[in-house]
Design a protein around this motif. Structure first.
Motif, PDB file in Angstrom:
ATOM      1  N   ALA A  19       0.856  -1.181   0.000  1.00 48.45           N
ATOM      2  CA  ALA A  19       0.000   0.000   0.000  1.00 48.45           C
ATOM      3  C   ALA A  19       0.896   1.235   0.000  1.00 48.45           C
ATOM      4  O   ALA A  19       1.883   1.303   0.737  1.00 48.45           O
ATOM      5  CB  ALA A  19      -0.905  -0.008   1.226  1.00 48.45           C
ATOM      6  N   ARG A  20       0.593   2.198  -0.855  1.00 47.30           N
ATOM      7  CA  ARG A  20       1.446   3.378  -1.008  1.00 47.30           C
ATOM      8  C   ARG A  20       0.619   4.644  -0.869  1.00 47.30           C
ATOM      9  O   ARG A  20      -0.573   4.684  -1.185  1.00 47.30           O
ATOM     10  CB  ARG A  20       2.154   3.352  -2.366  1.00 47.30           C
ATOM     11  N   GLY A  21       1.298   5.685  -0.404  1.00 44.15           N
ATOM     12  CA  GLY A  21       0.674   6.983  -0.285  1.00 44.15           C
ATOM     13  C   GLY A  21       0.725   7.746  -1.593  1.00 44.15           C
ATOM     14  O   GLY A  21       1.167   7.229  -2.624  1.00 44.15           O
ATOM     15  N   GLU A  22       0.275   9.002  -1.548  1.00 43.73           N
ATOM     16  CA  GLU A  22       0.238   9.808  -2.758  1.00 43.73           C
ATOM     17  C   GLU A  22       1.630  10.076  -3.309  1.00 43.73           C
ATOM     18  O   GLU A  22       1.805  10.269  -4.508  1.00 43.73           O
ATOM     19  CB  GLU A  22      -0.481  11.137  -2.472  1.00 43.73           C
ATOM     20  N   ASP A  23       2.629  10.103  -2.442  1.00 40.59           N
ATOM     21  CA  ASP A  23       4.008  10.330  -2.897  1.00 40.59           C
ATOM     22  C   ASP A  23       4.727   9.023  -3.212  1.00 40.59           C
ATOM     23  O   ASP A  23       5.953   8.993  -3.318  1.00 40.59           O
ATOM     24  CB  ASP A  23       4.787  11.114  -1.847  1.00 40.59           C
ATOM     25  N   ASN A  24       3.960   7.926  -3.326  1.00 44.20           N
ATOM     26  CA  ASN A  24       4.466   6.601  -3.690  1.00 44.20           C
ATOM     27  C   ASN A  24       5.294   5.949  -2.589  1.00 44.20           C
ATOM     28  O   ASN A  24       5.962   4.950  -2.820  1.00 44.20           O
ATOM     29  CB  ASN A  24       5.289   6.656  -4.983  1.00 44.20           C
ATOM     30  N   THR A  25       5.262   6.475  -1.380  1.00 47.39           N
ATOM     31  CA  THR A  25       5.963   5.831  -0.274  1.00 47.39           C
ATOM     32  C   THR A  25       5.119   4.683   0.275  1.00 47.39           C
ATOM     33  O   THR A  25       3.895   4.713   0.249  1.00 47.39           O
ATOM     34  CB  THR A  25       6.251   6.841   0.855  1.00 47.39           C
ATOM     35  N   ILE A  26       5.798   3.654   0.791  1.00 46.36           N
ATOM     36  CA  ILE A  26       5.113   2.478   1.331  1.00 46.36           C
ATOM     37  C   ILE A  26       4.503   2.815   2.688  1.00 46.36           C
ATOM     38  O   ILE A  26       5.182   3.348   3.582  1.00 46.36           O
ATOM     39  CB  ILE A  26       6.092   1.300   1.451  1.00 46.36           C
ATOM     40  N   LEU A  27       3.219   2.503   2.870  1.00 47.46           N
ATOM     41  CA  LEU A  27       2.515   2.762   4.134  1.00 47.46           C
ATOM     42  C   LEU A  27       2.770   1.611   5.106  1.00 47.46           C
ATOM     43  O   LEU A  27       2.867   0.440   4.713  1.00 47.46           O
ATOM     44  CB  LEU A  27       1.016   2.911   3.878  1.00 47.46           C
ATOM     45  N   THR A  28       2.880   1.943   6.390  1.00 45.97           N
ATOM     46  CA  THR A  28       3.128   0.940   7.427  1.00 45.97           C
ATOM     47  C   THR A  28       2.126   1.100   8.567  1.00 45.97           C
ATOM     48  O   THR A  28       1.496   2.152   8.732  1.00 45.97           O
ATOM     49  CB  THR A  28       4.555   1.078   7.987  1.00 45.97           C
ATOM     50  N   ASP A  29       2.002   0.035   9.385  1.00 50.46           N
ATOM     51  CA  ASP A  29       1.142   0.106  10.582  1.00 50.46           C
ATOM     52  C   ASP A  29       1.936   0.669  11.750  1.00 50.46           C
ATOM     53  O   ASP A  29       3.103   1.074  11.605  1.00 50.46           O
ATOM     54  CB  ASP A  29       0.549  -1.262  10.897  1.00 50.46           C
ATOM     55  N   GLU A  30       1.316   0.672  12.966  1.00 45.75           N
ATOM     56  CA  GLU A  30       1.971   1.264  14.121  1.00 45.75           C
ATOM     57  C   GLU A  30       3.226   0.505  14.529  1.00 45.75           C
ATOM     58  O   GLU A  30       4.094   1.049  15.238  1.00 45.75           O
ATOM     59  CB  GLU A  30       0.990   1.308  15.300  1.00 45.75           C
ATOM     60  N   GLY A  76       5.368  -0.689  12.293  1.00 46.34           N
ATOM     61  CA  GLY A  76       6.353  -0.539  11.232  1.00 46.34           C
ATOM     62  C   GLY A  76       6.268  -1.583  10.147  1.00 46.34           C
ATOM     63  O   GLY A  76       7.140  -1.650   9.272  1.00 46.34           O
ATOM     64  N   ASN A  77       5.234  -2.422  10.182  1.00 45.75           N
ATOM     65  CA  ASN A  77       5.068  -3.440   9.152  1.00 45.75           C
ATOM     66  C   ASN A  77       4.376  -2.846   7.933  1.00 45.75           C
ATOM     67  O   ASN A  77       3.428  -2.065   8.053  1.00 45.75           O
ATOM     68  CB  ASN A  77       4.248  -4.615   9.686  1.00 45.75           C
ATOM     69  N   ALA A  78       4.850  -3.230   6.746  1.00 45.54           N
ATOM     70  CA  ALA A  78       4.277  -2.704   5.511  1.00 45.54           C
ATOM     71  C   ALA A  78       2.849  -3.183   5.344  1.00 45.54           C
ATOM     72  O   ALA A  78       2.515  -4.346   5.637  1.00 45.54           O
ATOM     73  CB  ALA A  78       5.120  -3.150   4.319  1.00 45.54           C
ATOM     74  N   LEU A  79       2.000  -2.295   4.876  1.00 43.50           N
ATOM     75  CA  LEU A  79       0.606  -2.630   4.620  1.00 43.50           C
ATOM     76  C   LEU A  79       0.442  -3.141   3.196  1.00 43.50           C
ATOM     77  O   LEU A  79       1.208  -2.793   2.292  1.00 43.50           O
ATOM     78  CB  LEU A  79      -0.270  -1.403   4.836  1.00 43.50           C
ATOM     79  N   VAL A  80      -0.601  -3.962   3.014  1.00 42.73           N
ATOM     80  CA  VAL A  80      -0.879  -4.546   1.700  1.00 42.73           C
ATOM     81  C   VAL A  80      -2.004  -3.759   1.036  1.00 42.73           C
ATOM     82  O   VAL A  80      -3.004  -3.408   1.673  1.00 42.73           O
ATOM     83  CB  VAL A  80      -1.274  -6.032   1.833  1.00 42.73           C
ATOM     84  N   ALA A  81      -1.860  -3.472  -0.252  1.00 42.07           N
ATOM     85  CA  ALA A  81      -2.890  -2.756  -1.003  1.00 42.07           C
ATOM     86  C   ALA A  81      -4.170  -3.573  -1.042  1.00 42.07           C
ATOM     87  O   ALA A  81      -4.147  -4.817  -1.012  1.00 42.07           O
ATOM     88  CB  ALA A  81      -2.406  -2.468  -2.415  1.00 42.07           C
TER      89      ALA A  81
END
Length: 802
Positions: free
Chosen positions: A640-651, A653-658
């Motif tokens: 899962a990525r934000g508007e600036d294409n950075t990878i989103l994480t949970d609290e 620090g684990n990467a979220l899945v789109a």
């Protein structure tokens, strides 16, 4: 525009003269092999057809033009070069070429008497006429050479009968390099031997020619002691009279006792790596309890007759019959490979093809400056497919028979206008009709070629020798085969975790709703020759638009063939070749070739009301057709990525899945480079070939499976860049064919070669297999799921000629 995409293999099987040899290969297109395609040596009766798997073999000379023809495809013409014979041929392009090795001293004396420096010039640029009958008139029988005006006269020795032949024996060791596997466990594979024996014998005269070829190849596979066997026998018989006749007969057989049916070889590799503690027991159990055998038989025969009404009008007819039979047998015991009950299947596919051609060719001048060549070719083809599939899963039998036929008629009219040997305009049209698909009566093609070095002699120099500029436009159609042979779709209904249940029983057949695939293409090409024709530069830029492409569509759990997508293609090919760069004393010789290929393909439109069409892979990750993207882009779970294409994480620090699967890779490489070099010193020769690819994404499903199928698919996308040392060959000729012998020995050539193939591969990730695809599918580029690793081969080859 549909075109023949690939001649995949150029191998040396036997050489009778240094300028003559046998080229073997495979013709393919997007949907798989092209059976029944015709390959002819232009201007001769020498020809062949591809077999059930698109394989072909044809004997030819350096300088010959191979014409490749298939219904609904662009006719391709390829000039035979010395490189196709592994560097053993002598190119005719140089203005002064020493034709060696020489078969006898008489021919050497004839050459010494010849004063003209341009004895064997380039056919495309020379004013000299040349014979189209390249049958029995071998170089070793030339007694005298005389040039008058623009005609070369050759005098031959008597008697007219001539005998030659060759023996080719090869012993090879095959193995899998541990560097080509995802880890260092190489216990599954073994080192095996393979033997190849080829023999050729010819009896030819002015009126009659006959050639018989026989080959036998035996060996062991890399997994167990099961053997593979290939046998082939072919014959060519011709008689020259008022109506010259040529009869060709060819038969071959191939047996593979451990074929990759149901992806069985891939499953063996998977079992080796997923459970390393007991993989040997599991693999041994699979080998001992599973039968996976494939037998292929091929037969073809043709009769060709030609007749000249007058010097300007020639008639030629050819009739041929081809029969191919493939038999697949698969057996798995209960509790293995995902089968709860004992599983057996037998698949038999027999194809019959009858083809008849009739052509009329004219060649005349309408003025001193303008010449016209015309040709009309009518082709009739009858195809029949006999299919029988029997499957038993436990006590439940299943039988699927099918019997399909197709008749095709194609008419091609062609006219070439030649203005003073420097401006050529070719116009043609193909009319096509099929008994099971619609007709297309207007398929135009045109090409304009300009030779400035022939138009303006002043621009030629010792440095700049030749130039040819051409522009081509063409339209084509492609009919749908009776059996869709691309099995890449078969695993789309399962997940990677359930891959052991994979079965290739999902065969797809022609359906009457399919329309003809259509295409248009535009090509600009240029060819230049420098430094006395020894440096050649070829550049070609191509644009293509392909419409109504046929792909399998999954609807309601069932696959159906449909016209699914339009695609566009842009390609640039550059090749730089140097031929026979010699030292001052002619003892040292160097030839090199470097090629660059860059291709871009896009899906311009989907014809199915879906956002994307999966064409290969699994249900959860697959290659797809998506508008605006390259065909075969990889879609799977992504970060899962934000508007600036950075990878989103949970609290934590684990990467979220789109939320939805995304495009995570594009398998199309940035470019490909090929490099080959051949060095020779006296009778010793050394050559090597390199293959380089930059870019191209690969989903490393092998590594994901080893890690327990955990993780996001995007994290397993790898860089497909690789460099492969494809071949190294060293050879020595024991007989000095340039010596002044007073008589001809029985053995005119004895050559020993030591070679190695795929000896080293450097890739961006460990376990990359550049020449393998997912379950050997034709549409699964960019998928690595326990693909068959690269096979290395080292061997000794002995070639004897009489």
């Amino acid at each position: 525009m549909r075109s023949i995409l690939l001649i995949s293999t150029l191998l040396i099987t036997s050489l009778v003269f240094s300028q003559r040899g046998t080229i073997t290969g495979t013709l393919e297109e997007e949907g798989g092999p092209l059976p029944g395609a015709t390959i002819m040596v232009k201007g001769t009766l020498n020809g062949t057809q591809t077999d059930f798997d698109g394989n072909y073999s044809i004997e030819c000379n350096v300088g010959d033009i191979l014409v490749i023809d298939y219904i609904g495809f662009v006719t391709r013409e390829i000039v035979v070069t010395a490189a196709m014979f592994g560097g053993d041929g002598i190119a005719y392009s140089a203005p002064k070429v020493e034709v060696k090795p020489i078969q006898n001293s008489a021919y050497a004396n004839a050459l010494k008497k010849q004063k003209t420096g341009n004895l064997f010039p380039n056919i495309a640029s020379t004013p000299y006429t040349y014979t189209k009958e390249t049958g029995y008139r071998s170089f070793s029988r030339i007694q005298n050479i005389n040039t008058k005006k623009n005609v070369v006269y050759l005098t031959y020795f008597k008697p007219d009968i001539y005998i030659d032949g060759s023996l080719n024996n090869k012993l090879a060791i095959k193995n899998i390099q541990s560097g080509n596997l995802p880890n260092n466990q190489n216990t599954l594979f073994q080192t095996v031997f393979r033997n190849n024996h080829d023999a050729r014998f010819s009896i030819v005269s002015e009126k009659f020619q006959s050639t018989i070829n026989a080959s036998l190849s035996t060996g062991r596979n890399l997994y167990n002691s099961n053997s593979t066997t290939e046998k082939a026998v072919s014959g060519l018989f011709g008689y020259e009279s008022k109506i010259p006749l040529t009869i060709r007969v060819n038969a071959s057989s191939h047996i593979d006792n451990l074929a990759n049916i149901n992806g069985f070889q891939n499953l063996l590799i998977q079992n080796q790596f997923i459970e390393p503690t007991n993989a040997l027991d599991t693999t041994a159990s699979l080998l001992n309890t599973t039968r996976s055998k494939k037998t292929q038989n091929h037969f073809d025969s043709s009769l060709t007759a030609s007749y000249s009404i007058i010097d300007e009008i020639d008639l030629e007819s050819q009739s041929s019959i081809t029969i191919d039979t493939a038999r697949e047998q698969y057996e798995a015991q209960a509790g293995t490979l995902g089968f709860e009950n004992a599983y057996t299947s037998t698949k038999e596919i027999t194809t019959h093809q009858f083809q008849s051609n009739l052509s009329a060719n004219t060649d005349f001048y309408i003025s001193d400056w303008i010449g016209v060549d015309t040709s009309t070719n009518g082709k009739y083809i009858f195809n029949r497919l006999d299919y029988n599939f029997i499957e038993r899963n436990g006590d439940i039998p299943l039988r699927i028979p099918n019997d399909l036929t197709k008749q095709v008629f194609e008419l091609k009219n062609n006219a070439t206008i030649d203005y003073d040997n420097f401006l050529f305009l070719t116009l043609s049209n193909v009319s096509y009709t099929s008994s099971i698909q619609e007709s297309d009566w207007w398929i135009p093609q045109a090409m304009l070629s300009f030779v400035p070095t022939a138009a303006f002699y002043d621009i030629r120099s010792n440095f700049f020798n030749y130039a040819n500029l051409s522009v081509r436009y063409g339209e084509t159609v492609k009919d749908s085969p009776l059996l869709y042979r691309n099995y890449s779709h078969n695993a789309l209904a399962i997940t990677p975790e359930n891959v052991t249940q994979f079965s290739n029983r999902i065969d797809l057949f022609f359906n009457p709703d399919l329309q003809l695939e259509q295409g248009k293409s535009f090509e600009v090409a240029a060819s230049f020759k420098f430094i006395r024709h020894r440096l050649l530069l070829d550049i070609a830029y191509t644009e293509e638009e392909n419409e109504k492409g046929v792909f399998p569509i999954l609807e309601g759990g069932t696959f159906n063939l449909k016209n699914s997508a339009n695609t566009s293609f842009h390609g640039l090919d550059i090749e730089l070749t140097s031929d026979h760069i010699k030292s001052y004393d002619d003892n040292f010789n160097w030839s090199t070739s470097v090629s660059l290929s860059r291709k871009r393909i896009k899906v311009s439109k989907l014809l199915i009301d879906q956002p994307r069409i999966p064409v290969s892979g699994f249900s959860t990750i697959n290659t797809n057709l998506i508008e605006g993207a390259s065909p075969g882009v990889i879609v799977g779970t992504a970060f899962a990525r934000g508007e600036d294409n950075t990878i989103l994480t949970d609290e934590n620090g684990n990467a979220l899945v789109a939320d939805q699967p995304q495009i995570i890779g594009d398998p199309i490489p940035d470019y490909n480079i090929g490099l080959s070099n051949t060095f020779s010193y006296k009778r010793f020769e050394l050559g090597f070939t390199l293959d380089y690819q930059k870019g191209g994404d690969i989903w490393n499903g092998t590594q994901k499976a080893i890690e327990g199928f955990a993780g996001i698919d995007e994290s397993f996308i790898e860089d497909g860049t690789y460099l492969n040392l494809k071949s190294i060959t060293a050879s020595y000729e024991f007989i000095d064919k340039n010596s002044n012998r007073t008589h001809d020995p029985f053995i005119t050539s004895l050559k020993l070669s030591v070679y190695t193939h795929n000896i080293a591969t450097w890739s961006a990730f460990k376990g990359a297999t550049p020449y393998s695809t997912f379950f050997d599918g034709a549409s699964s580029q960019g998928f690595n799921f326990f693909n068959t690793p690269i096979t290395s081969q080292t061997g000794i080859q002995i070639i004897a000629k009489i």
